[in-house]
Design a protein around this motif. Structure first.
Motif, mmCIF file in Angstrom:
data_model
loop_
_atom_site.group_PDB
_atom_site.id
_atom_site.type_symbol
_atom_site.label_atom_id
_atom_site.label_comp_id
_atom_site.label_asym_id
_atom_site.label_seq_id
_atom_site.Cartn_x
_atom_site.Cartn_y
_atom_site.Cartn_z
ATOM 1 N N VAL A 26 -5.364 -3.482 6.588
ATOM 2 C CA VAL A 26 -5.500 -2.028 6.473
ATOM 3 C C VAL A 26 -6.507 -1.469 7.477
ATOM 4 C CG1 VAL A 26 -6.221 -0.153 4.948
ATOM 5 C CG2 VAL A 26 -4.783 -1.986 4.075
ATOM 6 N N PHE A 27 -7.649 -2.147 7.636
ATOM 7 C CA PHE A 27 -8.713 -1.553 8.438
ATOM 8 C C PHE A 27 -8.859 -2.140 9.839
ATOM 9 C CE2 PHE A 27 -10.072 -0.816 4.026
ATOM 10 C CZ PHE A 27 -10.097 0.566 4.059
ATOM 11 N N PHE A 28 -8.177 -3.231 10.120
ATOM 12 C CA PHE A 28 -8.299 -3.821 11.458
ATOM 13 C C PHE A 28 -6.973 -3.819 12.202
ATOM 14 C CE2 PHE A 28 -12.082 -5.244 9.459
ATOM 15 C CZ PHE A 28 -12.995 -5.501 10.457
ATOM 16 N N GLY A 33 -3.045 -1.525 15.914
ATOM 17 C CA GLY A 33 -1.649 -1.277 16.268
ATOM 18 C C GLY A 33 -1.412 0.194 16.577
ATOM 19 N N GLN A 34 -2.008 1.060 15.757
ATOM 20 C CA GLN A 34 -1.919 2.500 15.992
ATOM 21 C C GLN A 34 -2.446 2.871 17.366
ATOM 22 O OE1 GLN A 34 -1.410 5.553 13.794
ATOM 23 N NE2 GLN A 34 0.157 4.067 13.217
ATOM 24 N N ALA A 35 -3.590 2.282 17.712
ATOM 25 C CA ALA A 35 -4.184 2.585 19.014
ATOM 26 C C ALA A 35 -3.234 2.167 20.130
ATOM 27 C CB ALA A 35 -5.536 1.888 19.163
ATOM 28 N N ALA A 267 -5.787 5.018 24.883
ATOM 29 C CA ALA A 267 -5.717 4.145 26.064
ATOM 30 C C ALA A 267 -7.077 3.512 26.334
ATOM 31 C CB ALA A 267 -5.246 4.942 27.278
ATOM 32 N N GLN A 268 -8.138 4.317 26.192
ATOM 33 C CA GLN A 268 -9.486 3.753 26.381
ATOM 34 C C GLN A 268 -9.774 2.661 25.357
ATOM 35 O OE1 GLN A 268 -12.736 6.506 26.759
ATOM 36 N NE2 GLN A 268 -11.413 8.061 27.617
ATOM 37 N N SER A 269 -9.357 2.897 24.094
ATOM 38 C CA SER A 269 -9.559 1.881 23.061
ATOM 39 C C SER A 269 -8.871 0.578 23.447
ATOM 40 C CB SER A 269 -8.988 2.344 21.724
ATOM 41 O OG SER A 269 -9.734 3.402 21.217
ATOM 42 N N VAL A 270 -7.646 0.695 23.962
ATOM 43 C CA VAL A 270 -6.898 -0.508 24.314
ATOM 44 C C VAL A 270 -7.606 -1.258 25.450
ATOM 45 C CG1 VAL A 270 -4.713 -1.357 25.238
ATOM 46 C CG2 VAL A 270 -4.724 0.405 23.488
ATOM 47 N N ILE A 271 -8.124 -0.515 26.422
ATOM 48 C CA ILE A 271 -8.858 -1.168 27.512
ATOM 49 C C ILE A 271 -10.079 -1.905 26.958
ATOM 50 C CG2 ILE A 271 -10.184 -0.773 29.624
ATOM 51 C CD1 ILE A 271 -8.288 1.571 30.211
ATOM 52 N N LEU A 272 -10.790 -1.237 26.027
ATOM 53 C CA LEU A 272 -11.948 -1.895 25.414
ATOM 54 C C LEU A 272 -11.547 -3.163 24.663
ATOM 55 C CD1 LEU A 272 -14.145 0.999 24.023
ATOM 56 C CD2 LEU A 272 -14.749 -0.649 25.783
ATOM 57 N N MET A 273 -10.429 -3.086 23.938
ATOM 58 C CA MET A 273 -9.959 -4.275 23.225
ATOM 59 C C MET A 273 -9.718 -5.411 24.201
ATOM 60 S SD MET A 273 -7.160 -3.113 20.431
ATOM 61 C CE MET A 273 -7.364 -1.532 19.661
ATOM 62 N N ARG B 129 -11.741 0.783 17.969
ATOM 63 C CA ARG B 129 -10.594 1.399 17.270
ATOM 64 C C ARG B 129 -11.089 2.548 16.418
ATOM 65 N NH1 ARG B 129 -11.509 -1.004 12.424
ATOM 66 N NH2 ARG B 129 -12.901 -2.744 12.683
ATOM 67 N N ILE B 130 -11.953 3.351 17.005
ATOM 68 C CA ILE B 130 -12.648 4.391 16.262
ATOM 69 C C ILE B 130 -11.691 5.367 15.588
ATOM 70 C CG2 ILE B 130 -14.230 6.330 16.503
ATOM 71 C CD1 ILE B 130 -15.540 4.847 18.793
ATOM 72 N N LEU B 131 -10.862 6.022 16.389
ATOM 73 C CA LEU B 131 -10.057 7.116 15.847
ATOM 74 C C LEU B 131 -9.021 6.656 14.822
ATOM 75 C CD1 LEU B 131 -10.002 10.120 16.031
ATOM 76 C CD2 LEU B 131 -8.326 9.963 17.851
ATOM 77 N N PRO B 132 -8.186 5.631 15.136
ATOM 78 C CA PRO B 132 -7.197 5.221 14.134
ATOM 79 C C PRO B 132 -7.827 4.741 12.828
ATOM 80 C CG PRO B 132 -7.038 3.866 16.131
ATOM 81 C CD PRO B 132 -8.005 4.935 16.414
#
Lengths: 293, 282
Positions: A26-28, A33-35, A267-273, B129-132
């Protein structure tokens, strides 16, 4: 990986992993996936319609001058924090290792900054360097330098680097000291008998044997500087002045909650991941190698 | 020591002492600032020696809060931080120890899938993954309550790994003996494994308590009501308005209170702390 002797039960193991698994999904996994999904969409400003745009968001982010600036800032920031805190901790650990009595007392006196939250560390250093009432700012002004980190980007960077490095010294010290104490005394004694002085012994015997610890700490500190220093930046400089301290994590946050640019921040989140995954892989490969060392 | 060099030893002591002084200096100044009234701090150079307003300042922030930032009383924030830190530490330990137990002591389909799913969380810190995550939490109505502060943070790959590692080192003979004596899996867990894990649990508790207490981004995202602010994020709200009103003495007193509990935990449980540090990084 598993025990030779195990229990037989059909239901129980599933019940036992369920709490952890639900929270993980739920939280990870779901938000991640949403990001990933959102990073490929473009939504209009009201969130009413969205369009699949493939990698347009990534292209837009990478071509964005402020994102490149943020990358540069992050690189300078994390390298400075890592080098500064490792260097100070190494010097202190080497000195503390030489001291036969009182070593643990010094450890107690140096270890506690780890427990101070980065944001609080930022508050402490921000107060010391406050242009109007800070003690250190007063000292700097008195030697003729115009100090105001609210206006000068380099000075703001210096401040957040100090605050972040300060909070890491204790952590690095603990690992360096443990690493030093694990070096066999006989090796150092042999070098001494062969006539090597303290400096020579350090560079030819101790330093190479300590390098696995150093490498490990380097990765851990870079991860810290990348992701856990949000508090320092947010509490002290808010990414300013004029984006001089806007590290990547801060930018994701401000683009999501202030800019409301969904596709771009995803997109920034994905780059950080991708960066975290890269750093984790480096860390794990190194740990495998350490076993053979 | 390899050679007896009195001068070298003296030099070492001096260097380490100097390091300790540098490390302690910011905290000393913070303490000094917390013992003066507002006026004393606004006249440069600011004092380097404690004043006489310590208890007065403490009383103000604890029960009234800092007026210029309209903050909640710091006592409330400290309580919130305590609930969050203990909740996260206990929750993490509880769910990871049973998950690790299932993965090590049972053979069941999907075991490795679950293991990898837990492993992945290591690579997904809140910061990426702040926003989602915020959307998920708000859809679940977890904004502005303790559940939202605690539950999303209690999944932890590190804790699960630590317990897995420890369980693998427990001799199989113990399991066999328990089984011969007729103990079922839960009986074995409660009466054998849990007591054996005491040291690991203590080490992990120290690390996770500090982790929970020092959370910043997470409470910033999901709390908008002052009655749920934690003390670490409360400080930054004070900092961001402080220049207008400059109640630095009260802000620094709050900073002092914000770092006191985790620092006391680290120093009082230093052995477990160092052990926890080294083990969670394996």
């Amino acid at each position: 990986m598993q025990k030779r002797v195990t229990f037989d039960n059909r239901l129980l193991p599933y019940l036992l992993v369920t709490p952890q698994l639900i929270i993980t999904i739920v939280f990870f996994i779901w938000p991640a996936g949403q990001a990933l999904f959102q990073s490929l969409l473009r939504e209009d400003a009201f969130g009413t319609s969205s369009e699949f745009v493939w990698f347009e968001n990534f292209v837009r982010v990478i071509e964005d001058e402020s994102y490149l600036n943020s990358f540069r800032v992050t690189a300078i920031f994390s390298i400075s924090v890592t080098v500064l805190s490792l260097a100070i901790a190494l010097v202190l650990a080497v000195m503390a290792d030489r001291i036969v009595r009182g070593g643990t007392t010094y450890r107690t006196l140096l270890i506690w900054p780890y427990a101070v939250a980065p944001a609080v560390a930022g508050a402490l250093w921000g107060f010391l360097f406050n242009p109007r009432i800070g003690v250190l700012a007063y000292g700097i002004e008195s030697i003729g330098v115009n100090w105001n980190y609210f206006l000068n980007g380099d000075q703001a960077m210096l401040l957040v680097v100090f605050a972040s490095a300060w909070s890491r010294i204790g952590y690095n010290f603990v690992f360096f000291l443990a690493g030093l104490q694990a070096i066999p005394r006989s090796l150092i004694e042999a070098a001494a008998i062969d006539g090597a002085g303290p400096a020579r012994r350090f560079w030819t015997v101790i330093f190479p044997l300590l390098s696995p610890t150093g490498f490990f700490l380097m990765v851990v500190n870079i991860v810290f500087a990348f992701f856990e220093t949000f508090g320092v930046i947010h509490a002290v400089t808010q990414g300013g002045p004029s984006k001089a301290t806007e590290i990547l994590v801060y930018k994701v946050w401000s683009d999501s909650f202030r800019g409301l640019d969904l596709g771009g921040s995803a997109a920034q989140s994905v780059i950080l991941m991708a960066i975290v995954v890269g750093l984790t892989v480096v860390q794990f490969r190194y740990i495998e190698r350490r076993v053979h060392y | 020591m390899v050679e007896n060099r009195p001068f070298g030893t003296l030099l070492s002591h001096l260097v380490v002492l100097f390091g300790v002084l540098i490390v302690c200096f910011p905290v000393w100044i913070t303490f000094v600032a917390a013992t003066h009234d507002q006026a004393a701090l606004l006249r440069p150079p600011i004092p380097l020696w404690p004043g006489s307003h310590f208890f007065e300042n403490m009383e103000t922030i604890l029960f009234a809060g800092v007026r210029s930032s309209r903050s909640a009383p710091v006592a409330v924030m400290l309580l919130n931080s305590l609930v969050m830190a203990v909740g996260i530490a206990v929750g993490k330990i509880a769910i990871s120890i049973i998950a690790a137990y299932a993965i090590v002591y049972f053979h069941f389909p999907l075991r490795m899938v679950f293991f990898w799913m837990i492993f992945i969380t290591l690579m997904l810190p809140v910061e990426v993954r702040i926003l989602p995550t915020f959307e998920v939490v708000s859809n679940l109505n977890l904004l502005n309550n303790y559940g939202g502060l605690i539950i999303p943070l209690i999944a932890s790959a590190t804790a699960t790994f630590l317990f897995r590692q420890f369980f693998l080192s427990v001799p199989d003979e113990l399991t066999e003996a328990a089984r011969i004596d007729g103990a079922g899996p839960m009986r074995f867990f409660w009466d054998v494994l849990l007591p054996l894990s005491r040291n690991s649990i203590a080490a992990l508790f120290v690390i996770q308590f500090i982790y929970g207490w020092n959370q910043y981004l997470w409470p910033l995202l999901i709390t908008t009501e002052e009655s749920y602010y934690t003390v670490v994020m409360g400080i930054s709200r004070m900092l961001n308005v402080v220049d207008a009103a400059a109640e630095w003495n009260l802000v620094m007193a709050t900073a002092l209170l914000a770092m006191l509990p985790p620092v006391v935990v680290v120093i009082a449980m230093q052995r477990q702390f160092v052990r926890g540090l080294v083990e969670t990084e394996k």
